[in-house]
Scaffold this motif. Structure first.
Motif, PDB file in Angstrom:
ATOM      1  N   PRO A  24       0.826  -1.207   0.000  1.00 33.29           N
ATOM      2  CA  PRO A  24       0.000   0.000   0.000  1.00 33.29           C
ATOM      3  C   PRO A  24       0.861   1.259   0.000  1.00 33.29           C
ATOM      4  CG  PRO A  24       0.115  -0.909   2.204  1.00 33.29           C
ATOM      5  CD  PRO A  24       0.823  -1.884   1.313  1.00 33.29           C
ATOM      6  N   PRO A  25       0.403   2.312  -0.670  1.00 36.61           N
ATOM      7  CA  PRO A  25       1.099   3.595  -0.601  1.00 36.61           C
ATOM      8  C   PRO A  25       0.691   4.357   0.649  1.00 36.61           C
ATOM      9  CG  PRO A  25      -0.783   3.791  -2.049  1.00 36.61           C
ATOM     10  CD  PRO A  25      -0.760   2.357  -1.589  1.00 36.61           C
ATOM     11  N   ALA A  26       1.470   5.368   0.990  1.00 35.05           N
ATOM     12  CA  ALA A  26       1.154   6.209   2.148  1.00 35.05           C
ATOM     13  C   ALA A  26       0.452   7.471   1.659  1.00 35.05           C
ATOM     14  CB  ALA A  26       2.426   6.573   2.903  1.00 35.05           C
ATOM     15  N   ALA A  27      -0.852   7.562   1.892  1.00 36.35           N
ATOM     16  CA  ALA A  27      -1.612   8.745   1.509  1.00 36.35           C
ATOM     17  C   ALA A  27      -1.393   9.855   2.537  1.00 36.35           C
ATOM     18  CB  ALA A  27      -3.087   8.391   1.406  1.00 36.35           C
ATOM     19  N   ILE A  28      -2.018  10.996   2.314  1.00 31.97           N
ATOM     20  CA  ILE A  28      -1.907  12.116   3.251  1.00 31.97           C
ATOM     21  C   ILE A  28      -2.348  11.664   4.641  1.00 31.97           C
ATOM     22  CG2 ILE A  28      -2.830  14.399   3.819  1.00 31.97           C
ATOM     23  CD1 ILE A  28      -3.123  14.896   0.818  1.00 31.97           C
ATOM     24  N   ASN A  29      -1.532  11.995   5.631  1.00 36.66           N
ATOM     25  CA  ASN A  29      -1.774  11.650   7.046  1.00 36.66           C
ATOM     26  C   ASN A  29      -1.659  10.163   7.353  1.00 36.66           C
ATOM     27  OD1 ASN A  29      -2.222  14.355   7.808  1.00 36.66           O
ATOM     28  ND2 ASN A  29      -4.363  14.214   7.181  1.00 36.66           N
ATOM     29  N   GLY A  78       2.405  15.349   5.077  1.00 37.30           N
ATOM     30  CA  GLY A  78       1.780  16.026   6.201  1.00 37.30           C
ATOM     31  C   GLY A  78       1.646  15.190   7.464  1.00 37.30           C
ATOM     32  N   THR A  79       2.171  13.980   7.441  1.00 35.65           N
ATOM     33  CA  THR A  79       2.024  13.096   8.594  1.00 35.65           C
ATOM     34  C   THR A  79       2.959  13.510   9.719  1.00 35.65           C
ATOM     35  OG1 THR A  79       1.380  11.249   7.186  1.00 35.65           O
ATOM     36  CG2 THR A  79       2.183  10.708   9.391  1.00 35.65           C
ATOM     37  N   THR A  80       2.428  13.597  10.923  1.00 35.53           N
ATOM     38  CA  THR A  80       3.230  13.962  12.092  1.00 35.53           C
ATOM     39  C   THR A  80       2.940  12.979  13.227  1.00 35.53           C
ATOM     40  OG1 THR A  80       1.490  15.441  12.934  1.00 35.53           O
ATOM     41  CG2 THR A  80       3.185  16.425  11.529  1.00 35.53           C
ATOM     42  N   GLY A  81       3.807  12.995  14.231  1.00 34.23           N
ATOM     43  CA  GLY A  81       3.570  12.198  15.433  1.00 34.23           C
ATOM     44  C   GLY A  81       4.267  10.861  15.456  1.00 34.23           C
ATOM     45  N   VAL A  82       4.745  10.392  14.311  1.00 36.30           N
ATOM     46  CA  VAL A  82       5.507   9.146  14.243  1.00 36.30           C
ATOM     47  C   VAL A  82       6.671   9.357  13.292  1.00 36.30           C
ATOM     48  CG1 VAL A  82       3.579   7.599  14.761  1.00 36.30           C
ATOM     49  CG2 VAL A  82       4.015   8.271  12.407  1.00 36.30           C
ATOM     50  N   SER A  83       7.632   8.442  13.323  1.00 37.29           N
ATOM     51  CA  SER A  83       8.821   8.577  12.478  1.00 37.29           C
ATOM     52  C   SER A  83       9.191   7.238  11.862  1.00 37.29           C
ATOM     53  CB  SER A  83       9.996   9.111  13.297  1.00 37.29           C
ATOM     54  OG  SER A  83      10.257   8.273  14.406  1.00 37.29           O
ATOM     55  N   VAL A  84       9.863   7.298  10.713  1.00 36.75           N
ATOM     56  CA  VAL A  84      10.319   6.081  10.043  1.00 36.75           C
ATOM     57  C   VAL A  84      11.293   5.339  10.966  1.00 36.75           C
ATOM     58  CG1 VAL A  84      11.659   5.189   8.100  1.00 36.75           C
ATOM     59  CG2 VAL A  84       9.960   6.982   7.727  1.00 36.75           C
ATOM     60  N   GLY A  85      11.090   4.031  11.062  1.00 37.99           N
ATOM     61  CA  GLY A  85      11.920   3.207  11.933  1.00 37.99           C
ATOM     62  C   GLY A  85      11.353   3.018  13.326  1.00 37.99           C
ATOM     63  N   GLN A  86      10.271   3.728  13.652  1.00 36.44           N
ATOM     64  CA  GLN A  86       9.692   3.651  14.992  1.00 36.44           C
ATOM     65  C   GLN A  86       8.868   2.374  15.157  1.00 36.44           C
ATOM     66  OE1 GLN A  86       7.111   6.943  15.930  1.00 36.44           O
ATOM     67  NE2 GLN A  86       7.012   6.442  18.107  1.00 36.44           N
ATOM     68  N   ARG A  87       9.008   1.733  16.312  1.00 40.39           N
ATOM     69  CA  ARG A  87       8.151   0.607  16.690  1.00 40.39           C
ATOM     70  C   ARG A  87       6.801   1.156  17.157  1.00 40.39           C
ATOM     71  NH1 ARG A  87      10.358  -4.290  19.038  1.00 40.39           N
ATOM     72  NH2 ARG A  87       8.874  -3.939  20.733  1.00 40.39           N
ATOM     73  N   ILE A 106      -2.043   3.036   7.365  1.00 39.31           N
ATOM     74  CA  ILE A 106      -2.884   3.341   8.521  1.00 39.31           C
ATOM     75  C   ILE A 106      -2.707   4.804   8.886  1.00 39.31           C
ATOM     76  CG2 ILE A 106      -1.047   2.516  10.053  1.00 39.31           C
ATOM     77  CD1 ILE A 106      -3.195   1.632  12.045  1.00 39.31           C
ATOM     78  N   GLU A 107      -3.772   5.421   9.371  1.00 35.02           N
ATOM     79  CA  GLU A 107      -3.659   6.806   9.819  1.00 35.02           C
ATOM     80  C   GLU A 107      -2.724   6.891  11.019  1.00 35.02           C
ATOM     81  OE1 GLU A 107      -7.298   9.449   9.651  1.00 35.02           O
ATOM     82  OE2 GLU A 107      -8.219   7.468   9.662  1.00 35.02           O
ATOM     83  N   ALA A 108      -1.857   7.886  11.010  1.00 36.24           N
ATOM     84  CA  ALA A 108      -0.873   8.030  12.077  1.00 36.24           C
ATOM     85  C   ALA A 108      -1.533   8.165  13.445  1.00 36.24           C
ATOM     86  CB  ALA A 108       0.014   9.241  11.796  1.00 36.24           C
ATOM     87  N   ARG A 109      -2.691   8.801  13.486  1.00 29.50           N
ATOM     88  CA  ARG A 109      -3.367   9.020  14.778  1.00 29.50           C
ATOM     89  C   ARG A 109      -3.830   7.724  15.418  1.00 29.50           C
ATOM     90  NH1 ARG A 109      -9.410  10.028  14.111  1.00 29.50           N
ATOM     91  NH2 ARG A 109      -9.914   9.119  12.090  1.00 29.50           N
ATOM     92  N   ASN A 110      -3.870   6.638  14.637  1.00 35.51           N
ATOM     93  CA  ASN A 110      -4.308   5.346  15.162  1.00 35.51           C
ATOM     94  C   ASN A 110      -3.163   4.515  15.738  1.00 35.51           C
ATOM     95  OD1 ASN A 110      -6.948   5.904  14.440  1.00 35.51           O
ATOM     96  ND2 ASN A 110      -6.829   4.826  12.488  1.00 35.51           N
TER      97      ASN A 110
END
Length: 305
Positions: A24-29, A78-87, A106-110
Protein backbone atom coordinates in the motif's frame (compact mmCIF):
# COMPACT_ATOMS: atom_id res chain seq x y z
CA UNK A 1 3.49 -8.58 -0.37
CA UNK A 2 1.78 -11.59 1.18
CA UNK A 3 -1.68 -10.97 2.59
CA UNK A 4 -4.76 -12.86 3.73
CA UNK A 5 -7.88 -11.87 1.78
CA UNK A 6 -11.58 -12.67 2.01
CA UNK A 7 -14.00 -12.48 -0.90
CA UNK A 8 -17.08 -14.49 0.08
CA UNK A 9 -19.20 -13.30 3.00
CA UNK A 10 -21.10 -16.59 3.13
CA UNK A 11 -17.86 -18.56 3.47
CA UNK A 12 -16.49 -16.27 6.18
CA UNK A 13 -13.20 -17.43 7.67
CA UNK A 14 -13.35 -20.65 5.66
CA UNK A 15 -12.98 -18.53 2.51
CA UNK A 16 -9.68 -16.95 3.57
CA UNK A 17 -6.77 -17.26 1.14
CA UNK A 18 -3.12 -16.24 1.21
CA UNK A 19 -2.28 -14.19 -1.89
CA UNK A 20 0.18 -11.65 -3.26
CA UNK A 21 -1.04 -8.05 -3.13
CA UNK A 22 0.66 -4.73 -4.00
CA UNK A 23 2.24 -2.91 -1.07
CA UNK A 24 0.00 0.00 0.00
CA UNK A 25 1.10 3.59 -0.60
CA UNK A 26 1.15 6.21 2.15
CA UNK A 27 -1.61 8.75 1.51
CA UNK A 28 -1.91 12.12 3.25
CA UNK A 29 -1.77 11.65 7.05
CA UNK A 30 -1.06 7.94 6.57
CA UNK A 31 1.94 5.88 7.47
CA UNK A 32 2.97 2.52 6.10
CA UNK A 33 3.83 -0.03 8.77
CA UNK A 34 5.79 -3.21 8.20
CA UNK A 35 3.61 -5.58 10.19
CA UNK A 36 5.46 -7.88 12.58
CA UNK A 37 2.38 -9.28 14.32
CA UNK A 38 -1.37 -8.98 13.82
CA UNK A 39 -4.31 -9.71 16.11
CA UNK A 40 -7.58 -11.13 14.89
CA UNK A 41 -11.14 -11.11 16.24
CA UNK A 42 -13.28 -14.04 14.98
CA UNK A 43 -16.42 -11.90 14.78
CA UNK A 44 -14.80 -9.71 12.09
CA UNK A 45 -16.41 -11.89 9.45
CA UNK A 46 -19.81 -10.67 10.64
CA UNK A 47 -18.91 -6.98 10.51
CA UNK A 48 -20.36 -5.10 7.50
CA UNK A 49 -17.11 -3.10 7.27
CA UNK A 50 -15.23 -6.27 6.33
CA UNK A 51 -17.23 -6.45 3.10
CA UNK A 52 -18.33 -2.92 2.19
CA UNK A 53 -17.00 0.61 2.40
CA UNK A 54 -18.63 3.56 4.14
CA UNK A 55 -20.95 4.07 1.17
CA UNK A 56 -22.03 0.42 1.32
CA UNK A 57 -20.11 -0.48 -1.85
CA UNK A 58 -18.45 -3.88 -2.13
CA UNK A 59 -14.76 -3.65 -1.24
CA UNK A 60 -13.70 -7.28 -1.62
CA UNK A 61 -11.21 -8.84 -1.87
CA UNK A 62 -10.47 -7.24 1.49
CA UNK A 63 -7.68 -7.86 3.97
CA UNK A 64 -9.03 -8.52 7.48
CA UNK A 65 -7.27 -7.90 10.81
CA UNK A 66 -7.26 -4.59 12.68
CA UNK A 67 -4.63 -4.94 15.40
CA UNK A 68 -0.96 -4.58 14.66
CA UNK A 69 2.50 -4.22 16.04
CA UNK A 70 5.33 -3.34 13.68
CA UNK A 71 7.77 -0.75 12.38
CA UNK A 72 6.99 2.42 10.42
CA UNK A 73 8.56 2.33 6.95
CA UNK A 74 7.04 5.36 5.17
CA UNK A 75 5.18 8.58 5.94
CA UNK A 76 2.51 10.23 3.83
CA UNK A 77 2.47 13.95 3.11
CA UNK A 78 1.78 16.03 6.20
CA UNK A 79 2.02 13.10 8.59
CA UNK A 80 3.23 13.96 12.09
CA UNK A 81 3.57 12.20 15.43
CA UNK A 82 5.51 9.15 14.24
CA UNK A 83 8.82 8.58 12.48
CA UNK A 84 10.32 6.08 10.04
CA UNK A 85 11.92 3.21 11.93
CA UNK A 86 9.69 3.65 14.99
CA UNK A 87 8.15 0.61 16.69
CA UNK A 88 4.38 1.06 16.97
CA UNK A 89 1.14 -0.68 17.82
CA UNK A 90 -2.32 0.35 16.78
CA UNK A 91 -5.89 -0.19 15.70
CA UNK A 92 -6.58 0.03 11.96
CA UNK A 93 -9.70 1.58 10.43
CA UNK A 94 -12.61 -0.85 10.09
CA UNK A 95 -13.33 0.00 6.45
CA UNK A 96 -9.78 -0.23 5.09
CA UNK A 97 -7.55 -3.14 4.26
CA UNK A 98 -6.23 -4.53 7.52
CA UNK A 99 -3.25 -6.02 9.21
CA UNK A 100 -3.12 -9.67 8.10
CA UNK A 101 -0.48 -8.64 5.60
CA UNK A 102 3.21 -7.79 5.44
CA UNK A 103 2.44 -4.05 5.18
CA UNK A 104 -0.53 -1.87 6.06
CA UNK A 105 -1.38 1.78 5.42
CA UNK A 106 -2.88 3.34 8.52
CA UNK A 107 -3.66 6.81 9.82
CA UNK A 108 -0.87 8.03 12.08
CA UNK A 109 -3.37 9.02 14.78
CA UNK A 110 -4.31 5.35 15.16
CA UNK A 111 -0.80 4.39 16.29
CA UNK A 112 1.03 4.57 19.60
CA UNK A 113 4.71 3.93 20.39
CA UNK A 114 5.64 0.34 21.22
CA UNK A 115 8.57 0.33 23.65
CA UNK A 116 11.52 -1.89 22.82
CA UNK A 117 10.94 -4.10 25.85
CA UNK A 118 7.44 -5.13 24.70
CA UNK A 119 7.43 -7.98 22.18
CA UNK A 120 5.59 -7.48 18.88
CA UNK A 121 3.38 -10.49 19.64
CA UNK A 122 2.33 -8.95 22.94
CA UNK A 123 1.83 -5.55 21.30
CA UNK A 124 -0.51 -6.98 18.66
CA UNK A 125 -2.70 -8.56 21.35
CA UNK A 126 -3.48 -5.25 23.04
CA UNK A 127 -5.35 -2.76 20.82
CA UNK A 128 -8.87 -4.21 20.54
CA UNK A 129 -8.92 -6.19 23.79
CA UNK A 130 -7.25 -3.50 25.85
CA UNK A 131 -9.11 -0.51 24.43
CA UNK A 132 -12.47 -2.31 24.57
CA UNK A 133 -11.96 -3.10 28.24
CA UNK A 134 -10.66 0.39 29.03
CA UNK A 135 -13.43 2.28 27.24
CA UNK A 136 -16.19 0.00 28.52
CA UNK A 137 -15.07 0.28 32.13
CA UNK A 138 -13.94 3.88 32.36
CA UNK A 139 -15.44 5.94 29.51
CA UNK A 140 -18.87 4.27 29.48
CA UNK A 141 -19.17 2.31 32.74
CA UNK A 142 -17.55 4.95 34.97
CA UNK A 143 -16.41 2.19 37.30
CA UNK A 144 -15.41 3.29 40.80
CA UNK A 145 -13.48 1.70 43.65
CA UNK A 146 -15.74 -0.42 45.81
CA UNK A 147 -18.21 -1.23 43.03
CA UNK A 148 -18.96 -4.73 41.76
CA UNK A 149 -18.41 -5.75 38.13
CA UNK A 150 -19.93 -8.77 36.41
CA UNK A 151 -17.52 -9.63 33.59
CA UNK A 152 -18.94 -12.04 31.03
CA UNK A 153 -16.48 -14.13 29.04
CA UNK A 154 -13.93 -13.64 31.80
CA UNK A 155 -11.42 -16.09 30.31
CA UNK A 156 -11.48 -14.47 26.88
CA UNK A 157 -9.19 -11.84 25.38
CA UNK A 158 -11.46 -8.94 26.37
CA UNK A 159 -12.71 -10.48 29.61
CA UNK A 160 -9.27 -10.98 31.10
CA UNK A 161 -8.47 -7.33 30.39
CA UNK A 162 -11.77 -6.22 31.94
CA UNK A 163 -11.02 -8.27 35.05
CA UNK A 164 -7.51 -6.91 35.53
CA UNK A 165 -8.35 -3.27 34.89
CA UNK A 166 -11.45 -3.39 37.08
CA UNK A 167 -9.47 -4.99 39.91
CA UNK A 168 -6.78 -2.33 39.59
CA UNK A 169 -9.51 0.33 39.85
CA UNK A 170 -10.64 -1.21 43.14
CA UNK A 171 -13.72 -3.06 41.94
CA UNK A 172 -14.93 -6.51 43.01
CA UNK A 173 -15.04 -8.74 39.93
CA UNK A 174 -17.33 -11.68 39.28
CA UNK A 175 -16.35 -13.53 36.12
CA UNK A 176 -18.50 -15.82 34.01
CA UNK A 177 -17.90 -18.46 31.38
CA UNK A 178 -17.94 -22.19 30.84
CA UNK A 179 -16.82 -24.65 33.51
CA UNK A 180 -13.45 -25.10 31.79
CA UNK A 181 -12.84 -21.33 32.04
CA UNK A 182 -13.05 -21.15 35.84
CA UNK A 183 -9.37 -21.45 36.74
CA UNK A 184 -8.21 -19.12 33.99
CA UNK A 185 -10.71 -16.45 35.02
CA UNK A 186 -9.60 -16.73 38.65
CA UNK A 187 -5.93 -16.66 37.62
CA UNK A 188 -6.54 -13.33 35.87
CA UNK A 189 -8.08 -11.87 39.01
CA UNK A 190 -11.78 -12.69 39.16
CA UNK A 191 -12.83 -13.00 42.80
CA UNK A 192 -15.81 -15.21 42.00
CA UNK A 193 -16.77 -17.29 38.98
CA UNK A 194 -20.18 -18.25 37.60
CA UNK A 195 -20.37 -21.29 35.33
CA UNK A 196 -23.11 -20.19 32.93
CA UNK A 197 -23.97 -23.79 32.05
CA UNK A 198 -24.36 -25.12 35.58
CA UNK A 199 -24.61 -22.25 38.08
CA UNK A 200 -27.51 -19.85 38.57
CA UNK A 201 -26.49 -16.42 37.31
CA UNK A 202 -29.05 -14.67 39.49
CA UNK A 203 -27.34 -16.02 42.61
CA UNK A 204 -24.65 -13.32 42.28
CA UNK A 205 -27.15 -10.76 43.56
CA UNK A 206 -26.94 -7.08 42.65
CA UNK A 207 -23.98 -5.59 40.78
CA UNK A 208 -23.02 -2.06 39.76
CA UNK A 209 -21.69 -2.81 36.27
CA UNK A 210 -22.22 -5.62 33.77
CA UNK A 211 -19.65 -5.91 30.98
CA UNK A 212 -21.41 -7.94 28.29
CA UNK A 213 -19.69 -9.69 25.38
CA UNK A 214 -22.38 -12.36 24.88
CA UNK A 215 -25.78 -10.74 24.33
CA UNK A 216 -29.01 -12.68 24.04
CA UNK A 217 -30.59 -14.33 27.07
CA UNK A 218 -27.51 -13.84 29.25
CA UNK A 219 -27.63 -10.10 28.59
CA UNK A 220 -31.34 -9.93 29.41
CA UNK A 221 -30.89 -11.79 32.68
CA UNK A 222 -27.88 -9.66 33.57
CA UNK A 223 -29.81 -6.41 33.15
CA UNK A 224 -32.09 -7.43 36.01
CA UNK A 225 -29.07 -7.75 38.33
CA UNK A 226 -27.95 -4.13 38.00
CA UNK A 227 -28.41 -1.98 41.09
CA UNK A 228 -30.03 1.45 40.96
CA UNK A 229 -27.73 3.84 39.13
CA UNK A 230 -25.70 0.99 37.63
CA UNK A 231 -24.74 0.34 34.03
CA UNK A 232 -24.94 -2.42 31.45
CA UNK A 233 -22.13 -2.03 28.92
CA UNK A 234 -22.21 -4.21 25.82
CA UNK A 235 -20.14 -4.66 22.66
CA UNK A 236 -22.56 -6.92 20.79
CA UNK A 237 -24.96 -4.31 19.44
CA UNK A 238 -27.95 -2.41 20.82
CA UNK A 239 -29.01 -3.96 24.14
CA UNK A 240 -32.17 -6.05 24.13
CA UNK A 241 -32.78 -5.36 27.81
CA UNK A 242 -32.17 -2.40 30.09
CA UNK A 243 -31.75 -2.06 33.84
CA UNK A 244 -34.90 -0.92 35.63
CA UNK A 245 -33.05 2.02 37.17
CA UNK A 246 -29.78 2.40 35.31
CA UNK A 247 -28.09 2.83 31.95
CA UNK A 248 -27.57 0.47 29.01
CA UNK A 249 -24.76 1.46 26.66
CA UNK A 250 -23.52 -0.28 23.53
CA UNK A 251 -20.32 0.97 21.94
CA UNK A 252 -17.78 0.26 19.24
CA UNK A 253 -14.17 0.49 20.36
CA UNK A 254 -12.20 3.47 19.04
CA UNK A 255 -8.51 4.05 18.60
CA UNK A 256 -7.00 6.22 21.31
CA UNK A 257 -3.27 6.84 21.53
CA UNK A 258 -3.36 8.03 25.13
CA UNK A 259 -5.27 4.98 26.29
CA UNK A 260 -2.95 2.66 24.36
CA UNK A 261 -0.02 4.31 26.12
CA UNK A 262 -1.68 3.64 29.48
CA UNK A 263 -2.30 0.00 28.56
CA UNK A 264 1.25 -0.58 27.31
CA UNK A 265 2.71 0.99 30.45
CA UNK A 266 0.71 -1.42 32.59
CA UNK A 267 2.05 -4.35 30.58
CA UNK A 268 5.60 -3.06 31.04
CA UNK A 269 5.33 -2.72 34.80
CA UNK A 270 3.53 -6.02 35.33
CA UNK A 271 0.08 -4.72 36.24
CA UNK A 272 -1.52 -6.13 33.09
CA UNK A 273 -1.01 -9.55 31.53
CA UNK A 274 -2.00 -10.44 28.00
CA UNK A 275 -4.15 -13.44 27.14
CA UNK A 276 -2.73 -14.95 23.96
CA UNK A 277 -4.36 -18.21 22.94
CA UNK A 278 -2.51 -19.17 19.78
CA UNK A 279 0.38 -17.81 17.70
CA UNK A 280 0.88 -18.80 14.06
CA UNK A 281 2.84 -17.58 11.04
CA UNK A 282 1.24 -15.79 8.10
CA UNK A 283 1.76 -18.92 5.98
CA UNK A 284 -0.23 -20.91 8.54
CA UNK A 285 -2.77 -18.18 9.27
CA UNK A 286 -5.72 -19.64 7.36
CA UNK A 287 -5.59 -22.85 9.41
CA UNK A 288 -4.96 -20.97 12.66
CA UNK A 289 -7.93 -18.68 12.08
CA UNK A 290 -10.18 -21.68 11.41
CA UNK A 291 -9.44 -23.72 14.55
CA UNK A 292 -10.92 -27.16 15.03
CA UNK A 293 -11.10 -26.72 18.79
CA UNK A 294 -12.13 -23.93 21.13
CA UNK A 295 -9.38 -21.43 21.94
CA UNK A 296 -9.71 -18.92 24.75
CA UNK A 297 -7.49 -15.93 24.28
CA UNK A 298 -6.29 -13.82 21.40
CA UNK A 299 -5.07 -15.43 18.19
CA UNK A 300 -1.94 -13.68 16.94
CA UNK A 301 -0.47 -14.04 13.46
CA UNK A 302 3.28 -13.49 13.53
CA UNK A 303 3.85 -11.90 10.13
CA UNK A 304 7.65 -11.56 10.46
CA UNK A 305 9.81 -14.09 12.33
Amino acid sequence: MKAIVVTDEAAGRAGMTLVERPEPPAAINDVVVQVHASGFVPTEMAWPSTWTDRRDRDRTPSIPGHELAGVVTALGYGTTGVSVGQRVLGLADWHRDGTLAEYVAIEARNLAPLPGDVDFTVGASLPISGLTAWQGLFDHGRVQAGQSVLAHGAAGAVGTMVTQLAREAGAYVIGTGRAADRQKALDFGAQEFVDLDNDVLEDVGGVDLVFDVIGGDIQKRSASLIRAGGTLVTVVGPPEARPADGLAIDFVVESDRGQLNEIVQRVRDGRLRTNIGNVATLDDAVAALNPTERITGKTIIRVRP
